[in-house]
Design a protein around this motif. Structure first.
Motif, short mmCIF file in Angstrom:
data_model
loop_
_atom_site.label_atom_id
_atom_site.label_comp_id
_atom_site.label_asym_id
_atom_site.label_seq_id
_atom_site.Cartn_x
_atom_site.Cartn_y
_atom_site.Cartn_z
N THR A 182 24.67 43.19 36.48
CA THR A 182 25.67 42.12 36.53
C THR A 182 26.68 42.39 37.63
OG1 THR A 182 25.40 41.69 34.17
CG2 THR A 182 27.42 40.88 35.20
N TRP A 185 27.73 40.01 40.85
CA TRP A 185 29.12 39.63 41.13
C TRP A 185 29.50 40.00 42.56
CZ3 TRP A 185 32.54 40.94 36.28
CH2 TRP A 185 32.09 40.19 35.20
N TRP A 245 32.41 37.75 44.31
CA TRP A 245 33.47 37.67 43.31
C TRP A 245 34.27 38.96 43.29
CZ3 TRP A 245 30.40 35.50 38.50
CH2 TRP A 245 29.95 34.21 38.79
N ILE A 285 37.08 37.36 35.41
CA ILE A 285 35.73 36.79 35.40
C ILE A 285 35.15 36.81 33.99
CG2 ILE A 285 33.36 37.11 36.22
CD1 ILE A 285 34.65 38.33 38.82
N LYS A 313 34.12 33.52 31.76
CA LYS A 313 32.75 33.33 31.29
C LYS A 313 32.64 33.40 29.77
CE LYS A 313 29.33 35.10 33.76
NZ LYS A 313 28.66 33.89 34.18
N GLN A 314 33.25 34.41 29.17
CA GLN A 314 33.05 34.64 27.74
C GLN A 314 34.00 33.83 26.87
OE1 GLN A 314 33.37 38.90 27.46
NE2 GLN A 314 31.34 39.23 28.35
N GLY A 328 33.93 29.88 28.58
CA GLY A 328 32.62 29.27 28.76
C GLY A 328 32.38 28.66 30.12
N VAL A 329 33.07 29.19 31.14
CA VAL A 329 32.90 28.67 32.51
C VAL A 329 31.56 29.17 33.05
CG1 VAL A 329 33.88 28.67 34.84
CG2 VAL A 329 35.40 28.63 32.84
N ASN A 330 30.80 28.27 33.69
CA ASN A 330 29.53 28.69 34.28
C ASN A 330 29.76 29.37 35.63
OD1 ASN A 330 29.89 26.68 36.24
ND2 ASN A 330 28.48 25.25 35.26
N ASP A 331 28.70 29.95 36.19
CA ASP A 331 28.82 30.73 37.43
C ASP A 331 29.41 29.92 38.58
OD1 ASP A 331 27.82 32.89 36.09
OD2 ASP A 331 25.88 32.91 37.10
N VAL A 360 33.08 29.62 38.01
CA VAL A 360 33.77 30.89 38.27
C VAL A 360 34.02 31.03 39.77
CG1 VAL A 360 33.54 33.41 38.23
CG2 VAL A 360 32.92 32.08 36.21
#
Length: 96
Positions: free
Chosen positions: A16, A20, A25, A48, A52-53, A56-59, A62
């Motif tokens: 991961t 990133w 990022w 980040i 995301k967690q 709930g933002v998608n890539d 982000v």
């Protein structure tokens, strides 16, 4: 801090982290062939993860949010420089 410590603190796997970094990022420096992370990298990684967690933002989202955060920081820095210059100028005018 070295990569292993960073991964441990942020509780992230190496794959991961690699993604990133590829997405820009995170931009760790490199010393002696090893990635080195600063506190700002740790804060950014936590942001980040929250995006995301928790939100709930998608890539793609982000990436957009991080770009906007970077722009805001750049604007704050430019404003600080401008205000500093204005204060210096007004101080010099008063001294004349």
């Amino acid at each position: 801090m070295k990569e292993q410590e960073f991964l441990h603190l942020i509780r992230l796997d190496r794959a991961t982290l690699t993604v990133w970094i590829e997405e820009a990022w995170l931009s760790p420096s490199e010393r002696e062939g090893e990635r080195v992370f600063e506190e700002v990298d740790l804060a950014r990684a936590r942001l980040i993860l929250d995006l995301k967690q928790e939100l709930g933002v998608n890539d793609q989202g982000v990436g957009v949010i991080l770009h906007l955060v970077d722009q805001v920081h750049g604007l704050r820095s430019a404003m600080r420089d401008l205000l500093g210059s204005m204060h210096e100028k007004s101080g010099a005018e008063r001294d004349q």
